[in-house]
Design a protein around this motif. Structure first.
Motif, PDB file in Angstrom:
ATOM      1  N   GLY A 105      25.747  27.758  19.107  1.00  0.00           N
ATOM      2  CA  GLY A 105      24.669  27.622  18.131  1.00  0.00           C
ATOM      3  C   GLY A 105      23.294  27.780  18.740  1.00  0.00           C
ATOM      4  O   GLY A 105      23.130  28.134  19.910  1.00  0.00           O
ATOM      5  N   GLU A 106      22.288  27.513  17.921  1.00  0.00           N
ATOM      6  CA  GLU A 106      20.901  27.585  18.363  1.00  0.00           C
ATOM      7  C   GLU A 106      20.232  26.250  18.087  1.00  0.00           C
ATOM      8  O   GLU A 106      20.611  25.525  17.172  1.00  0.00           O
ATOM      9  N   GLY A 107      19.229  25.918  18.899  1.00  0.00           N
ATOM     10  CA  GLY A 107      18.550  24.642  18.747  1.00  0.00           C
ATOM     11  C   GLY A 107      18.569  23.894  20.060  1.00  0.00           C
ATOM     12  O   GLY A 107      18.104  24.403  21.089  1.00  0.00           O
ATOM     13  N   ASP A 108      19.130  22.706  20.055  1.00  0.00           N
ATOM     14  CA  ASP A 108      19.138  21.871  21.249  1.00  0.00           C
ATOM     15  C   ASP A 108      20.244  22.310  22.208  1.00  0.00           C
ATOM     16  O   ASP A 108      21.419  22.360  21.838  1.00  0.00           O
ATOM     17  N   TYR A 109      19.867  22.612  23.456  1.00  0.00           N
ATOM     18  CA  TYR A 109      20.857  23.099  24.429  1.00  0.00           C
ATOM     19  C   TYR A 109      21.880  22.028  24.769  1.00  0.00           C
ATOM     20  O   TYR A 109      23.073  22.318  24.909  1.00  0.00           O
ATOM     21  N   GLY A 112      24.378  21.915  22.080  1.00  0.00           N
ATOM     22  CA  GLY A 112      25.199  23.127  22.134  1.00  0.00           C
ATOM     23  C   GLY A 112      26.202  23.098  23.268  1.00  0.00           C
ATOM     24  O   GLY A 112      27.330  23.577  23.131  1.00  0.00           O
TER      25      GLY A 112
END
Length: 203
Positions: A105-109, A112
């Motif tokens: 996904g995208e956002g907080d590593y 993820g």
């Protein structure tokens, strides 16, 4: 005596997988204890999908989800029978997973990264596993640096799943000597696997 399975402190999808194993063992009644409302909702959905009733008690940091069936035999079409450790390796499907990064996904590593560990654990417990898992770009960090993911990949490889890792990417990240499993591959072989698959799941 009703069996009680303690799933408190376990992140999704562990409580569901633990309950699923009890259903696969054809138990008419059992209790799963969890510590969050999301797990309760996921367990309720599982119960409905498997023709069980789910009775929930508790609140806050402790919930009990009781799975109850009316005692009927679960049809074979609804059952998934897991082999024991001495059984033949399960089959693989004609689909592949493409990992182009080391998180989902995208956002907080950090989130993820946690999700990718959960994904490969869940995949390793599934009945329908892919024919191949393909790693490119920063995805090659998973079969080299992430011990938890490596353990799940090993379970999948033991079941016949092919692990292909981009050699160019390993060189770029200076990780070729750190590859824990699978085989070093190239763009041609990886794209051939994708073209031959009935579906490609890219994460």
């Amino acid at each position: 005596m009703t069996k009680i399975i303690d799933a408190t402190g376990k992140a999704c999808p562990m409580p569901v997988i633990m309950a699923k194993k009890e259903i696969e063992a054809n138990h008419d009644s059992f209790i799963i204890t969890v510590d969050n409302a999301i797990a309760v909702e996921n367990l309720k959905k599982l119960a409905v999908s498997q023709s069980y009733d789910a009775v929930v008690s508790g609140s806050g940091e402790r919930f009990e989800v009781r799975f109850i069936t009316d005692g009927r035999e679960i049809p074979e079409t609804e059952m998934i029978v897991l082999p024991d450790s001495s059984a033949t390796i399960w089959g693989t499907g004609k689909w592949v997973v493409f990992m182009g990064k080391d998180y989902i996904g995208e956002g907080d590593y950090e989130l993820g990264s946690a999700l990718v560990k959960m994904f490969f654990y869940t995949l390793s417990q599934a009945d329908d596993v892919p024919e191949s898992i393909l790693f490119m770009n920063s995805g090659v960090k998973l079969p080299t640096l992430d011990e938890q993911v490596v353990s799940h990949l090993q379970a999948l490889e033991d079941r016949g799943v092919k692990i292909l890792v981009c050699g160019t990417c390993l060189d770029y990240y200076k990780l070729k000597g750190d590859l824990k499993l699978g085989e070093i591959s190239n763009m041609y072989d990886i794209t051939e696997k994708m073209f031959a698959a009935s579906k490609v799941i890219a994460l």
